[in-house]
Design a protein around this motif. Structure first.
Motif, PDB file in Angstrom:
ATOM      1  N   ASN A   1      12.463  31.579  -6.133  1.00  0.00           N
ATOM      2  CA  ASN A   1      11.567  32.211  -5.239  1.00  0.00           C
ATOM      3  C   ASN A   1      13.380  33.162  -4.607  1.00  0.00           C
TER       4      ASN A   1
ATOM      5  N   THR B   1       8.533  42.702  -8.377  1.00  0.00           N
ATOM      6  CA  THR B   1       7.363  43.241  -8.974  1.00  0.00           C
ATOM      7  C   THR B   1       7.352  44.314  -9.810  1.00  0.00           C
TER       8      THR B   1
ATOM      9  N   LEU C   1       7.827  39.166 -10.597  1.00  0.00           N
ATOM     10  CA  LEU C   1       5.919  39.077 -11.079  1.00  0.00           C
ATOM     11  C   LEU C   1       5.668  40.360 -11.296  1.00  0.00           C
TER      12      LEU C   1
ATOM     13  N   GLU D   1      12.781  37.655  -5.111  1.00  0.00           N
ATOM     14  CA  GLU D   1      11.569  38.673  -5.940  1.00  0.00           C
ATOM     15  C   GLU D   1      11.335  39.613  -5.978  1.00  0.00           C
TER      16      GLU D   1
ATOM     17  N   ASN E   1      -0.740  34.625  -9.704  1.00  0.00           N
ATOM     18  CA  ASN E   1      -1.255  34.304  -8.621  1.00  0.00           C
ATOM     19  C   ASN E   1      -0.538  33.092  -8.387  1.00  0.00           C
TER      20      ASN E   1
ATOM     21  N   ASN F   1       2.532  36.476 -14.809  1.00  0.00           N
ATOM     22  CA  ASN F   1       1.485  37.467 -14.198  1.00  0.00           C
ATOM     23  C   ASN F   1       0.407  36.923 -13.267  1.00  0.00           C
TER      24      ASN F   1
END
Length: 457
Positions: free
Chosen positions: A308, A313, A172, A311, A289, A287
């Motif tokens: 997932n 970021t 993410l 995960e 939600n 990018n």
């Protein structure tokens, strides 16, 4: 003018190695020297006393622009033929206040361009040799994720653990944070490093082509298809890693088929009912939600949990401002080598401006800015005002803007237009004719806007 003086002038023009063209205000060719004949393969008897537009397209003639604008131009690059490179200087000719014509002088720089191309080739070979010399030095695939901030190091630590597994991974982060760089690092640090790494930008594929791009098709499936069929991206990644960038853009129908691949490790080309076994590791990135997309039934929950397993970021540049000086210096050095120029130094005030900027485009924006800085600036030391003049949009973030500081719509439009012209000039290496063509405006209009915005080429 006396007859003797005219003979002297003709002798000087004839002896000149540069191609010289003189036209009157009716666009008739009055003078065309031997160098012009050699450059364009048009004899003097053919072109003299004829309109120059009978021999050239209007957009290829800088001398006509000068006739229209009544302003001189200097050092304009032009390529009249595939094998010719010239630099043009052109000026209007006045008799008192009356415009009577224009003169163009074109210098042949073909050999210089060829020497420069040879130099670039040699430099590339030298860099390749350097890389071979240092190839044995230990280097982590994650070294491309430059920076020492805690947020980035936390992400790298998770990514390193993901690389030691076969688990599907979801990355993410905002646009420009380096999601694909991270995905490549995971692949190169994994046991699949000798297999292919196939990136797919899901946001760049038309919906009608998704299935054939991802799954491929059998020969003769539809008209225009390749005779022997075509492998899709998933099949091409067999034995390696498939990187699905902008996975939130996948149509729902494709989400169902991708879920089936993840569950069965089998793909079905269009027109194939038997299926093919594949061994692919999936890494996805977005990018968006995904929670909101799932709530709005735009992304399947079962696919989300399949992707997932791990995960991570990628932090935005706003969250790792301590890394900005290191990244800026790294990019400056990289592009200085690429463009064969000395690497400039950012003074503390310039660095502070970078630290206070909001960076909506993240690392990608910083990288692009440093490249433009290398191209546009010839200074060894970069001051704060240099950054502000070259990049007017890079302003210190104001946390409490006053109402009367908001830009008006016309002012904002002019800022966007100014920035677009600057960037297009950079892409065209300062070639105004090419810039005008890309912008969809005439060169006369371009010159007017360059003067209006004070843009120097």
């Amino acid at each position: 003018m006396s007859a003797d003086l005219l003979h002297y002038l003709n002798a000087v023009l004839k002896a000149e190695d540069d191609a010289i063209t003189i036209i009157n205000n009716q666009k008739m060719v009055l003078y065309w020297n031997d160098a012009a004949v050699q450059t364009y393969n048009i004899t003097q008897s053919e072109i003299r006393n004829n309109r120059i537009t009978d021999f050239f397209h209007k957009e290829d003639l800088m001398v006509l622009d000068v006739l229209e604008t009544k302003e001189a131009v200097n050092n304009i690059y032009h390529r009249p033929r595939e094998d010719k490179h010239v630099v043009i200087n052109a000026s209007p000719i006045f008799n008192g206040d009356k415009l009577i014509g224009a003169v163009s002088v074109e210098r042949d720089i073909t050999q210089i361009v060829k020497l420069n191309d040879n130099l670039e080739t040699t430099s590339a070979e030298l860099n390749e040799l350097k890389q071979q010399i240092y190839a044995n030095e230990p280097s982590s695939p994650f070294s491309n994720l430059a920076g020492n901030s805690q947020s980035l190091q936390d992400t790298i630590q998770i990514a390193q653990k993901a690389a030691n597994t076969e688990a599907t991974t979801l990355i993410l982060g905002e646009s420009g944070t380096g999601k694909e760089v991270c995905a490549r690092a995971i692949h190169e640090a994994s046991l699949r490093k000798d297999g292919p790494f196939i990136p797919v930008n899901c946001g760049a594929i038309p919906e009608a082509l998704f299935e054939s791009e991802l799954f491929g098709y059998e020969g003769g499936t539809f008209s225009g298809a390749e005779k022997n069929g075509k492998a899709g991206k998933i099949e091409m990644a067999d034995g390696g890693t498939l990187f699905l960038d902008e996975v939130g853009e996948l149509p729902l129908e494709m989400q169902v088929k991708l879920l089936r691949v993840l569950q069965e490790n089998t793909i079905y080309r269009i027109g194939d009912s038997k299926g093919r076994k594949v061994d692919v590791r999936f890494i996805a990135a977005t990018n968006q939600n995904l929670a909101n997309l799932m709530e709005n039934k735009q992304f399947r929950t079962d696919l989300f949990y399949r992707l997932n397993v791990i995960e991570l970021t990628m932090p935005s540049l706003r969250e790792r401002t301590d890394d900005i000086p290191e990244l800026a210096g790294l990019f400056l050095k990289q592009f200085a080598v690429k463009y064969q120029v000395p690497s400039p130094k950012l003074v503390d005030e310039a660095v502070q401006l970078l630290l206070r900027y909001d960076w909506p485009g993240n690392v990608r924006e910083l990288r692009n800015m440093m490249e433009r800085l290398i191209i546009l600036s010839e200074k060894p030391i970069i001051e704060k005002q240099d950054l502000q003049s070259l990049f007017p949009n890079v302003k210190e973030t104001d946390k409490s803007p006053k109402p009367d500081q908001s830009s008006t719509l016309p002012a904002e439009k002019e800022n966007i237009e100014k920035q677009l012209i600057r960037e297009t000039l950079i892409q065209s290496n300062g070639n105004k004719a090419d810039t005008a063509r890309k912008l969809g405006i005439s060169r006369v209009t371009l010159y007017s806007k360059l003067r209006k915005y004070g843009i120097e080429v």
